[in-house]
Design an enzyme around this catalytic site. Structure first.
Site, PDB file in Angstrom:
ATOM      1  CB  THR A 199      -0.859  -0.029   1.431  1.00 54.53           C
ATOM      2  OG1 THR A 199      -1.732   1.271   1.267  1.00 54.53           O
ATOM      3  CG2 THR A 199      -0.194   0.278   2.534  1.00 54.53           C
ATOM      4  NE  ARG A 200       0.754   3.201  -5.313  1.00 57.35           N
ATOM      5  CZ  ARG A 200       0.304   3.649  -6.072  1.00 57.35           C
ATOM      6  NH1 ARG A 200       0.224   5.223  -6.498  1.00 57.35           N
ATOM      7  NH2 ARG A 200      -0.404   2.947  -7.311  1.00 57.35           N
ATOM      8  CG  HIS A 204     -10.046   4.571   3.462  1.00 58.01           C
ATOM      9  ND1 HIS A 204     -10.085   5.585   4.329  1.00 58.01           N
ATOM     10  CD2 HIS A 204      -9.342   5.310   2.362  1.00 58.01           C
ATOM     11  CE1 HIS A 204      -9.534   6.644   4.210  1.00 58.01           C
ATOM     12  NE2 HIS A 204      -8.918   6.474   2.801  1.00 58.01           N
ATOM     13  CG  HIS A 207      -7.349   0.123   1.201  1.00 56.05           C
ATOM     14  ND1 HIS A 207      -7.779   1.351   1.491  1.00 56.05           N
ATOM     15  CD2 HIS A 207      -7.004   0.200  -0.094  1.00 56.05           C
ATOM     16  CE1 HIS A 207      -7.874   2.275   0.270  1.00 56.05           C
ATOM     17  NE2 HIS A 207      -7.420   1.398  -0.522  1.00 56.05           N
ATOM     18  NE  ARG A 293     -11.899  -5.235 -11.097  1.00 56.55           N
ATOM     19  CZ  ARG A 293     -12.685  -5.188 -12.191  1.00 56.55           C
ATOM     20  NH1 ARG A 293     -12.747  -3.934 -12.629  1.00 56.55           N
ATOM     21  NH2 ARG A 293     -13.591  -6.190 -12.511  1.00 56.55           N
TER      22      ARG A 293
END
Ligand SMILES: [Zn+2]
Length: 392
Positions: A199-200, A204, A207, A293
């Site tokens: 992740t960057r 929320h 995620h 995605r």
């Protein structure tokens, strides 16, 4: 014997970071050497080499490894490698170099000496060929392509000795884990199968849902953040880390999620980048990588599932870290739960969608963010951040 997935390439981890002794000696030597200023991408690659995340590479690629990585996703010894890791110089600088020379590698921004490279090879490349294969486009507007087109005309290949990791270990002291450290931590917890979640952004509910699906089918999830250069407007790592920790502390069982970070710089190469993300995670000890995605994509250069499909094109044994392919996740008001594009039958009008722009607006203007979108503990931290921006 470790039950974790072995490092890539069949041997042990190859961190190229100098010991304290080697370092003092090398820094003395560096004063007499020609100095090369590295781009931020090269700095990031050097740090990755230093920590062993690019095992089994021993330095910047020579011509055959470059060509193999670009056209066949293979190093010259046959090992899988999907993205070239190269050092480029301008013609003037390269013209005076001879094979066998040693060069000092300096951070282009801070001028700190970060490492040494022994020149084994000088070669020029077809940059369009690299872009066509790696990025599937030669469009200079693509941020990864733009960097390749802007780099020096001559590549220099050879082994490196890394002398510094910049300010990462201090600045991210609780977050910066090297592959041998993450492996030790997984073993301490008794984990064998570990899913990496890249992740960057702050996390929320969507995620969180992805990470929980991953944790359900493995022993634990390694929430692994990009600490390299970000785009303007992104949430700084310090804030993002606190927001993610608030989610872990409040919504994950203890001992099921670890938060960490690493110094990669995004290339936005979509499918090829998903492959190198998996290779790197194998070195960190992860058996799986969550590939959602549009993984590592940018703009509309890649189809939403291209990064999942490319794993099916690899030969047997190319990569031991496997993708966990998960469709887009969201809250569905008809399902009255979190859901994914794979199983929820309802029209998008029933799905909660909040764009990044709209979220920033809600946070900075004090509007309520739906609890179905983001956890209140996470929202509170982000709101405080946007409020402090407003005051500045
Ligand atoms: Zn639904």
């Amino acid at each position: 014997m470790s039950k974790l997935v072995p490092p890539h390439g069949g041997g042990s981890l190859r961190p190229l970071l100098a010991s304290a002794e080697e370092r003092a000696d090398a820094l003395r030597r560096a004063k007499r050497l020609k100095k090369v200023s590295l781009s931020s991408r090269e700095v990031s690659d050097l740090f990755m080499l230093g920590m062993g995340a690019y095992t089994p590479l021993t330095g910047f690629m020579g011509h055959d490894d470059w060509k193999g990585a670009v056209t066949e996703m293979k190093l010259s010894d046959g090992a899988f490698w999907p993205i070239p890791i190269t050092l480029s110089l301008g013609r003037d600088m390269a013209g005076n170099l001879r094979v066998g020379d040693e060069l000092a590698l300096a951070d282009g921004e801070t001028d700190e000496i970060l490492g040494l490279v022994m020149v084994r090879e000088k070669y020029t490349i077809d940059r369009n060929l690299e872009c066509k294969h790696v990025f599937r486009t030669t469009d200079p507007k693509h941020p990864g392509v733009e960097k390749v087109l802007r780099q020096g005309e001559v590549n220099v290949g050879g082994p490196v000795l890394v002398l510094s990791e910049g300010d990462y270990p201090v600045r991210y002291k609780d977050l910066y884990l090297r592959p041998e450290q993450s492996r030790a931590e997984f073993e301490r917890r008794g984990w064998k199968q570990v899913a990496a979640f890249q992740t960057r952004n702050p996390m929320h509910r969507s995620h969180e849902h992805l990470a929980k699906i991953a944790a359900e089918v493995t022993d634990g999830v390694f929430i692994h953040q990009v600490l390299g250069k970000l785009k303007g407007g992104d949430i700084p790592a310090e804030i993002r880390t606190r927001a993610i920790q608030a989610m872990i502390d409040n919504y994950f069982k203890p001992n099921i999620a670890i938060q960490a970070g690493y110094p990669i710089e995004m290339r936005y190469a979509g499918p090829r980048e998903a492959l190198i993300h998996a290779l790197i995670r194998q070195n960190f000890g992860c058996s799986h990588l969550v590939v959602g995605r549009d993984h590592a994509g940018v703009g509309s250069y890649y189809g939403p599932l291209d990064a999942q499909h490319i794993f099916d094109e690899l030969w047997d044994g190319a990569l031991l870290c496997k993708p966990l392919k998960i469709d887009v996740t969201f809250y569905c008001y008809k399902c009255a739960s979190m859901a994914t594009g794979k199983t929820c039958p309802h029209d998008p009008e029933h799905h909660l969608a909040v764009s990044g722009t709209r979220l920033r607006e809600m946070l900075s203007q004090g509007e309520k963010v739906p609890a179905e979108f983001s956890r209140p503990e996470v929202v509170a931290i982000l709101r405080e951040y946007y409020r402090s921006l407003g005051k500045a």
